[in-house]
Scaffold this active site. Structure first.
Site, PDB file in Angstrom:
ATOM      1  N   HIS A  16      -5.170  -6.151   4.066  1.00  0.00           N
ATOM      2  CA  HIS A  16      -4.180  -5.074   4.141  1.00  0.00           C
ATOM      3  C   HIS A  16      -3.505  -5.088   5.508  1.00  0.00           C
ATOM      4  CE1 HIS A  16      -5.402  -2.743   0.453  1.00  0.00           C
ATOM      5  NE2 HIS A  16      -6.347  -3.653   0.534  1.00  0.00           N
ATOM      6  N   CYS A  25       0.848  -1.198   0.000  1.00  0.00           N
ATOM      7  CA  CYS A  25       0.000   0.000   0.000  1.00  0.00           C
ATOM      8  C   CYS A  25       0.877   1.238   0.000  1.00  0.00           C
ATOM      9  CB  CYS A  25      -0.993  -0.017   1.160  1.00  0.00           C
ATOM     10  SG  CYS A  25      -0.469   0.829   2.639  1.00  0.00           S
ATOM     11  N   GLU A  26       0.470   2.201  -0.802  1.00  0.00           N
ATOM     12  CA  GLU A  26       1.303   3.387  -0.965  1.00  0.00           C
ATOM     13  C   GLU A  26       1.175   4.349   0.209  1.00  0.00           C
ATOM     14  OE1 GLU A  26       0.068   5.091  -4.663  1.00  0.00           O
ATOM     15  OE2 GLU A  26      -1.577   6.213  -3.780  1.00  0.00           O
ATOM     16  N   HIS A  27       0.217   4.120   1.096  1.00  0.00           N
ATOM     17  CA  HIS A  27       0.045   5.028   2.227  1.00  0.00           C
ATOM     18  C   HIS A  27       0.940   4.664   3.398  1.00  0.00           C
ATOM     19  CE1 HIS A  27      -4.138   5.437   0.279  1.00  0.00           C
ATOM     20  NE2 HIS A  27      -3.374   6.424  -0.117  1.00  0.00           N
ATOM     21  N   HIS A  28       1.208   3.378   3.566  1.00  0.00           N
ATOM     22  CA  HIS A  28       2.011   2.941   4.714  1.00  0.00           C
ATOM     23  C   HIS A  28       3.226   2.110   4.314  1.00  0.00           C
ATOM     24  CE1 HIS A  28      -2.202   3.469   6.104  1.00  0.00           C
ATOM     25  NE2 HIS A  28      -1.607   4.080   7.112  1.00  0.00           N
ATOM     26  N   GLN A  39      -5.484  -0.598  -3.790  1.00  0.00           N
ATOM     27  CA  GLN A  39      -6.129  -1.762  -4.413  1.00  0.00           C
ATOM     28  C   GLN A  39      -7.055  -1.339  -5.562  1.00  0.00           C
ATOM     29  OE1 GLN A  39      -7.818  -4.552  -1.604  1.00  0.00           O
ATOM     30  NE2 GLN A  39      -9.251  -5.336  -3.140  1.00  0.00           N
ATOM     31  N   CYS A  74      -1.744  -2.893   6.806  1.00  0.00           N
ATOM     32  CA  CYS A  74      -1.870  -1.607   7.518  1.00  0.00           C
ATOM     33  C   CYS A  74      -3.147  -1.559   8.346  1.00  0.00           C
ATOM     34  CB  CYS A  74      -1.773  -0.423   6.546  1.00  0.00           C
ATOM     35  SG  CYS A  74      -3.071  -0.368   5.309  1.00  0.00           S
TER      36      CYS A  74
HETATM   37 ZN   LIG Z   1      -2.153   1.337   4.028  1.00  0.00          ZN
END
Ligand SMILES: [Zn+2]
Length: 191
Positions: free
Chosen positions: A148, A79-82, A120, A150
């Site tokens: 996920h 995931c690009e956020h975490h 996703q 995260c």
């Molecule tokens: Zn994430």
């Protein structure tokens, strides 16, 4: 021989260890920055590849016009956020319109988009668009089911939630029977 980028990544990973309060010179951590650097590069190797090229490398003229389904394609992405993994399965179908591709190429298309920093939703659409734009089939269907990390190991800490995303074109959009046939074939609940 590691590239300049790998060496530089390793330097930054070493600094991350120090900022986390670790002693980066202790034995167990000596090679960790380099391992992490190589691992990150492996997990994002899709940037150097083209989904369209993968499909074009094995496109065959064929008159078959029934649904082709490749289900339960293992998927590991990040995931690009975490920058934490998400993982699960992709199910892909298309209805040929003069051209088919090697079945393993479908799995490789999933792989090349998964091996990047992703959400996703975008991953699902990129797989669909790659197949639609390259094979020009009568329709494409993609369903991704993933957990996920995260969400599992931080934040809301929900261990068992699965996120389902889907993207359709052509006959899968316009013909409910076609879409239902696909959903029955992959055995998804589409929750
Ligand atoms: Zn994430």
């Amino acid at each position: 021989m590691d590239s300049k980028e790998t060496e530089e990544l390793a330097q930054h990973c070493k600094r991350i260890l120090e900022l986390l309060g670790e002693d980066s010179s202790r034995e167990g951590l000596l090679k960790t920055p380099l391992r992490v650097a190589r691992s990150l590069q492996f997990l994002t190797k899709g940037y150097g590849e083209s989904g369209e090229e993968i499909l074009r490398s094995a496109m065959f003229k064929e008159d078959y016009r029934q649904m082709v389904v490749v289900k339960d394609i293992e998927l590991y992405s990040m995931c690009e956020h975490h920058m934490l993994p998400f993982y699960g399965k992709a199910h892909v179908a298309y209805i040929p319109n003069g051209y088919i591709t090697g079945l393993s190429k479908i799995a490789r298309v999933v792989e090349t988009y998964a091996r990047r920093l992703q959400v996703q939703e975008r991953l699902t659409v990129q797989i669909r668009d790659c197949i639609q734009n390259t094979l020009n089939p009568l329709g494409v269907a993609v369903v991704v089911e993933a957990s996920h990390m995260c969400m599992q190991v931080r934040g809301v800490q929900k261990q068992n939630s699965v996120t389902t995303t889907s993207a359709f074109t052509g006959a899968f959009l316009s013909d409910i029977r076609t879409r239902n046939e696909f959903i029955t074939l992959i055995g998804s609940k589409l929750h």
